[in-house]
Scaffold this active site. Structure first.
Site, PDB file in Angstrom:
ATOM      1  N   LYS A  76       0.864  -1.181   0.000  1.00 37.62           N
ATOM      2  CA  LYS A  76       0.000   0.000   0.000  1.00 37.62           C
ATOM      3  C   LYS A  76       0.903   1.235   0.000  1.00 37.62           C
ATOM      4  O   LYS A  76       1.932   1.252   0.695  1.00 37.62           O
ATOM      5  CB  LYS A  76      -0.881  -0.039   1.253  1.00 37.62           C
ATOM      6  N   SER A 151      -9.622   1.884   2.902  1.00 34.81           N
ATOM      7  CA  SER A 151      -8.748   2.652   2.047  1.00 34.81           C
ATOM      8  C   SER A 151      -7.723   1.810   1.296  1.00 34.81           C
ATOM      9  O   SER A 151      -7.096   2.316   0.362  1.00 34.81           O
ATOM     10  CB  SER A 151      -8.005   3.709   2.878  1.00 34.81           C
ATOM     11  N   SER A 175      -9.826  -0.581   7.109  1.00 36.96           N
ATOM     12  CA  SER A 175      -9.288  -0.485   5.745  1.00 36.96           C
ATOM     13  C   SER A 175      -8.575  -1.711   5.212  1.00 36.96           C
ATOM     14  O   SER A 175      -8.205  -1.731   4.039  1.00 36.96           O
ATOM     15  CB  SER A 175      -8.352   0.712   5.635  1.00 36.96           C
TER      16      SER A 175
HETATM   17  N1  GLN Z   1     -13.266   4.210   6.585  1.00 36.58           N
HETATM   18  C1  GLN Z   1     -12.513   4.592   7.746  1.00 36.58           C
HETATM   19  C2  GLN Z   1     -12.082   6.034   7.620  1.00 36.58           C
HETATM   20  O1  GLN Z   1     -12.323   6.603   6.628  1.00 36.58           O
HETATM   21  C3  GLN Z   1     -11.348   3.692   7.960  1.00 36.58           C
HETATM   22  C4  GLN Z   1     -10.163   4.017   7.131  1.00 36.58           C
HETATM   23  C5  GLN Z   1      -8.973   3.187   7.487  1.00 36.58           C
HETATM   24  O2  GLN Z   1      -9.081   2.149   8.153  1.00 36.58           O
HETATM   25  N2  GLN Z   1      -7.825   3.651   7.091  1.00 36.58           N
HETATM   26  O3  GLN Z   1     -11.532   6.600   8.506  1.00 36.58           O
END
Ligand code: GLN
Length: 483
Positions: A76, A151, A175
């Site tokens: 990532k 994400s 994410s």
């Molecule tokens: N959807 C969550 C957010 O937008 C989690 C994102 C993540 O785990 N990086 O904060």
């Protein structure tokens, strides 16, 4: 060759059926051919990959072995990679080449993994759809009109489309697990402190945790083995021995106590997903597990608490991106204030700016007690709920997401609608617990995930349950059409 899992690749390399260099070339060609449809990579690292593959082949020829030696993966794009762009999905870091490798990157490279590239992601890991990336949205290989989740959406789409067998992700509020669920993968968020955060660009430091994304639990065990462990460079890394995760896969589930929280099946859950979750419960019962209804009474407060704590930490973490020390700087600043304002205004996208504003507001002198402190108290209550539940059960099971993957753009005008999709995942981050999502079936041709949560440092138990489930089901073997 592209269908092989990490475990199969390790066997193939050991048996000299193919070399890492051959496999790497096949996958790089596949990425070049198919990724334009998906947009799952931000950067490809062909030269590095071929160098690493040749080195891995040479190490094997010298008698070395290891499950990751010569295995192709991707990171990532928030894991720092020395000399390679590390963008975090943002215009702000579009020109940032990291001066060092993240601990996770260095550990996996030392184990012989081959880095094919850096995967697309929501900007600064803020999002659940991979639509906030400066490099454009990622498409879900199961239906190109739908989001892959976020994400870590690039890692998810690439692995699901068989562009490579596994990739790293990070999970601040879901994410890893949510995009895994939405693309039919197995993804594991480890216990907070299990995997080093050093060199992982921070979103919300008390919640962030890196982990593996792959098609099977067996492969997650292999990748996690290479990622986990104490790191003196990360002050929240925990000095606990790392067990042999692959050795934990084959335990019997006889007598395993599985808790199913009654709060999980409330109004927001798609009834077709509820049915698939019940089916997975029945499957595990057949394997000897005992089911118990439990309660997590404070779960309803998790989303508001998370969406105060995460933006608060983000507003502090992202203050370093000021046009001076890192990344993007605006053209012709008139004075220092103009430099700050325009560099940040032009370098950050809308969702990141929204979170910084929410976070700065929640931390401001007049509102700190009312929002931030209150959210921290809720965080403790949520943790206490889990501690009480784990006195009675070994594993908690439920859906990973309330809905399958939505259409691209469907939730763009309403950020709160997207935040609600995190309802099942964020509690594990607030409590620091490990969680895993694994394939459990399909709704309208789109994958559905079942989530398992375990007590601290019981990643092996999660992988064991998921592996036994995968030996008796075939959801995880399904391949999206066209890939
Ligand atoms: N959807 C969550 C957010 O937008 C989690 C994102 C993540 O785990 N990086 O904060």
């Amino acid at each position: 060759m592209h269908q092989l899992t990490l475990a199969e690749i390790a066997r193939g390399l050991a048996d000299k059926k193919f070399s890492s260099e051959e496999l790497t070339k096949v996958l790089l060609a596949r990425i070049a051919q198919l990724d334009p449809q998906l947009n799952s990579f931000i950067s490809l690292t062909e030269d590095l990959a071929l160098t690493q593959a040749k080195a891995a082949d040479a190490r094997r020829a010298n008698g070395e072995s290891g499950a990751l030696l010569g295995a192709p993966i991707a990171h990532k794009d928030l894991f720092c990679t020395q000399g390679i762009r590390t963008s975090c999905g943002s215009k702000m870091l579009d020109n940032f080449k990291a001066p060092y490798d993240a601990t996770v990157v260095a550990k996996l490279a030392a184990a012989g993994a081959v880095t094919l590239g850096k995967t697309n992601m929501d900007e600064f890991a803020m999002g659940s759809a991979n639509e906030s990336s400066y490099y454009g949205a990622v498409k879900n290989p199961w239906n190109l009109e739908h989001v892959p989740g976020g994400s870590s959406g690039g890692s998810a789409a690439a692995v699901a489309a068989r562009l490579l067998p596994a990739a790293t992700g990070t999970d601040t509020g879901g994410s890893i697990r949510q995009p895994a669920a939405l693309t039919n993968l197995t993804g594991l968020k480890p216990t907070y402190g299990r995997v080093s955060r050093w060199g992982m660009i921070a979103y919300a430091s008390s919640l962030d945790q890196g982990g593996p994304m792959a098609r099977t639990a067996e492969d997650c065990a292999i990748l996690l083995q290479g990622m986990a462990g104490f790191d003196p460079n990360d002050s929240t890394s925990i000095d606990e021995p790392v067990p042999d995760y692959s050795a934990s896969l084959n335990g019997s589930l006889q007598g395993l106590r599985i808790g199913v929280p009654k709060e999980y099946f409330s109004a927001g859950l798609d009834p077709r997903i509820a049915e698939l979750i019940h089916n997975s419960v029945k499957e595990l019962q057949k394997l000897g597990a005992v089911i118990k209804e439990i309660s997590l009474p404070n779960m309803q407060h998790a989303i508001p608490a998370y969406y105060v704590i995460a933006p608060a930490e983000a507003s502090s973490n992202l203050s370093r991106f000021d046009g001076v020390r890192f990344g993007y700087r605006c053209e012709d600043p008139k004075n220092l204030e103009d430099l700050y304002k325009r560099s940040r205004g032009e370098g950050f996208g809308a969702e990141v700016q929204r979170r910084i504003m929410v976070g700065a507001y929640a931390l401001s002198a007049g509102y700190y007690d009312a929002y931030y402190l209150k959210a921290q108290k809720i965080r403790r209550l949520i943790k206490n709920d889990f501690m009480a539940a784990f006195n009675e059960v070994d594993i908690i099971l439920g859906p990973t997401t309330p809905n399958p993957a939505w259409k691209l753009g469907a939730k763009n005008s309403d950020p709160v609608a997207a935040y609600l999709e995190d309802v099942y995942t964020i509690t594990a981050n607030l409590a620091g617990l490990p969680g895993l999502s694994m394939p459990a079936g399909f709704v309208d041709g789109l994958p559905v995930g079942v989530q398992l949560l375990a007590p601290y440092f019981q990643e092996g138990r999660l992988l064991n349950v998921a592996h036994q489930y995968q030996l008796n089901t075939d959801w995880h073997t399904r391949t999206p059409q066209g890939f």
